[in-house]
Enzyme design. Structure first.
Site, PDB file in Angstrom:
ATOM      1  N   GLY A 216      -8.165   4.543 -27.843  1.00 25.99           N
ATOM      2  CA  GLY A 216      -9.386   5.270 -27.514  1.00 25.99           C
ATOM      3  C   GLY A 216      -9.325   5.978 -26.171  1.00 25.99           C
ATOM      4  O   GLY A 216     -10.193   6.785 -25.864  1.00 25.99           O
ATOM      5  N   ASP A 217      -8.335   5.666 -25.362  1.00 31.65           N
ATOM      6  CA  ASP A 217      -8.248   6.290 -24.033  1.00 31.65           C
ATOM      7  C   ASP A 217      -6.837   6.844 -23.830  1.00 31.65           C
ATOM      8  O   ASP A 217      -6.201   7.272 -24.785  1.00 31.65           O
ATOM      9  CB  ASP A 217      -8.674   5.268 -22.963  1.00 31.65           C
ATOM     10  CG  ASP A 217      -9.259   5.930 -21.737  1.00 31.65           C
ATOM     11  OD1 ASP A 217      -8.523   6.688 -21.095  1.00 31.65           O
ATOM     12  OD2 ASP A 217     -10.439   5.698 -21.417  1.00 31.65           O
ATOM     13  N   GLY A 239      -6.613   9.469 -28.996  1.00 30.05           N
ATOM     14  CA  GLY A 239      -6.663   9.070 -27.596  1.00 30.05           C
ATOM     15  C   GLY A 239      -6.715  10.280 -26.701  1.00 30.05           C
ATOM     16  O   GLY A 239      -6.927  11.408 -27.167  1.00 30.05           O
ATOM     17  N   HIS A 240      -6.465  10.063 -25.420  1.00 26.64           N
ATOM     18  CA  HIS A 240      -6.616  11.142 -24.438  1.00 26.64           C
ATOM     19  C   HIS A 240      -5.289  11.761 -24.024  1.00 26.64           C
ATOM     20  O   HIS A 240      -5.247  12.586 -23.136  1.00 26.64           O
ATOM     21  CB  HIS A 240      -7.362  10.619 -23.203  1.00 26.64           C
ATOM     22  CG  HIS A 240      -8.770  10.172 -23.490  1.00 26.64           C
ATOM     23  ND1 HIS A 240      -9.612   9.688 -22.526  1.00 26.64           N
ATOM     24  CD2 HIS A 240      -9.479  10.135 -24.650  1.00 26.64           C
ATOM     25  CE1 HIS A 240     -10.784   9.377 -23.084  1.00 26.64           C
ATOM     26  NE2 HIS A 240     -10.719   9.628 -24.375  1.00 26.64           N
ATOM     27  N   GLY A 241      -4.175  11.323 -24.613  1.00 20.99           N
ATOM     28  CA  GLY A 241      -2.872  11.869 -24.229  1.00 20.99           C
ATOM     29  C   GLY A 241      -2.280  11.126 -23.037  1.00 20.99           C
ATOM     30  O   GLY A 241      -2.745  10.060 -22.653  1.00 20.99           O
TER      31      GLY A 241
END
Ligand SMILES: *[C@@H]1O[C@H](CO)[C@@H](O)[C@H](O)[C@H]1NC(C)=O
Ligand SMILES: *[C@@H]1O[C@H](CO)[C@@H](O)[C@H](O)[C@H]1NC(C)=O
Ligand SMILES: *[C@@H]1O[C@H](CO)[C@@H](O)[C@H](O)[C@H]1NC(C)=O
Ligand SMILES: *[C@@H]1O[C@H](CO)[C@@H](O)[C@H](O)[C@H]1NC(C)=O
Ligand SMILES: *[C@@H]1O[C@H](CO)[C@@H](O)[C@H](O)[C@H]1NC(C)=O
Ligand SMILES: *[C@@H]1O[C@H](CO)[C@@H](O)[C@H](O)[C@H]1NC(C)=O
Length: 287
Positions: A216-217, A239-241
């Site tokens: 998720g992050d 996710g955020h990469g």
């Protein structure tokens, strides 16, 4: 020449016996009182204390099956030590049940030539905790435990294991040198809060290779004073990469250098690779 050959022939059988005698000693947690369904913290700690005290290589085995583990902090070793997780190790779903609320779920500190392997799963059972997590809007939010915390570890390999549904960051690896994450799987839903995949800080020589990180992050987040990170053939998303930072929050922070991201795949991530800085931070020099 002929003499050398005979010498080799003569010594070979002796060598084989010697190697055999020095093969790693296995410490199975069920021999230390671990029972399926029961909390294995004590059994694992006892097995670790014995194995880590050995001056010859040893292997600690968590066999196939489902095990619960409330919390452990494992430190130090004298000879190469492998922790083979073949089964599924589950956290207590309720974060308030953690015996030491300041600690993480599983902490491994001050080891050298350590291997975590075995094909098993660390299941943080974070679903309950995520509902209580308001850290995205509250800086003083309640601290949730991270899944696996590796600090001050050298020459170590984390391979062929899965960590899923951590209540917070899945893996934290701080102040470590020459650590390889190989065929490492991280899995949590795209909407789970603060579940960074691997967080690095103050490390040198880290390889993350042939791994899949769904969370998720951030897939991998890289904190200050980290050098020489090679992320190769990693699939990130959701996710955020991959993120460097956030940097510049504190004046004492040291530079991040040598981050190599090659042959990675990003599927449904917010970003590919980014550098996050606080507004007051000095310029970023990307090459
Ligand atoms: C470790 O080894 C030392 C020396 O052999 C011994 O005195 C000590 O009791 C051992 N500790 C454990 C936890 O086995
Ligand atoms: C890891 O390496 C550092 C730097 O060489 C050293 O200071 C430290 O004692 C090592 N730690 C262990 C657990 O071997
Ligand atoms: C590891 O991940 C699981 C699943 O998210 C989580 O419940 C558990 O709390 C994590 N471990 C720690 C120490 O946070
Ligand atoms: C890094 O650690 C691995 C795994 O223990 C070891 O095989 C390798 O020799 C180490 N590399 C260096 C440069 O020390
Ligand atoms: C890349 O990693 C994936 C996932 O571990 C693996 O299946 C694949 O074989 C790797 N590709 C290469 C070229 O090594
Ligand atoms: C990079 O990925 C491509 C496509 O998956 C693969 O053919 C190639 O072998 C990879 N290169 C390396 C160095 O792993």
């Amino acid at each position: 020449m002929a003499i050398n050959f005979i010498t080799i022939l003569f010594f070979l059988p002796l060598l084989a016996i010697n190697v055999n005698a020095q093969g790693p000693v296995t410490y199975d947690i069920t021999k230390y009182g671990a029972k399926p369904g029961g909390d294995i913290s004590q059994a694992l700690t006892d097995a670790w204390n014995e194995a880590s005290n050995s001056t010859t290589p040893s292997i600690i085995v968590i066999p196939r099956g489902t095990w619960s583990l409330s919390q452990v902090k494992l430190t130090g070793n004298k000879a190469p030590l492998e922790l083979q997780v073949q089964g599924t190790v589950q956290a207590n779903p309720n974060p308030s049940q953690l015996p030491n609320k300041e600690g993480e779920w599983i902490t491994i500190n001050y080891v050298n030539y350590f291997t975590l392997s075995g094909g098993g799963v660390f299941d943080g059972q974070g679903q309950e905790a995520w509902k209580q997590n308001d850290c995205h809007k509250n800086r003083n939010c309640a601290k949730l435990p991270m899944n696996l915390s590796f600090n001050f570890i050298n020459n170590s390999i984390i391979r062929d294991v899965t960590t899923k549904d951590s209540k917070n960051f899945h893996v934290n690896c701080i102040s470590s040198h020459n650590v390889t994450f190989l065929r490492f799987t991280i899995s949590a839903p795209g909407d789970s809060p603060n579940t960074d995949g691997i967080h690095l800080g103050r490390d040198t020589m880290i390889h993350i290779t042939d791994s899949v990180i769904k969370t998720g992050d951030d897939c991998v987040s890289i904190g200050d004073e980290t050098k020489e990170v090679h992320i190769h053939n990693v699939t990130c998303g959701p996710g955020h990469g991959i993120s460097v930072g956030s940097l510049g929050g504190y004046a004492s922070e040291k530079d991040v250098q040598g981050i190599y991201v090659t042959n990675c795949t990003f599927i449904g991530t917010q970003n590919g690779v980014r550098v996050k800085t606080w507004p007051s931070a000095p310029a970023v020099d990307c090459q």
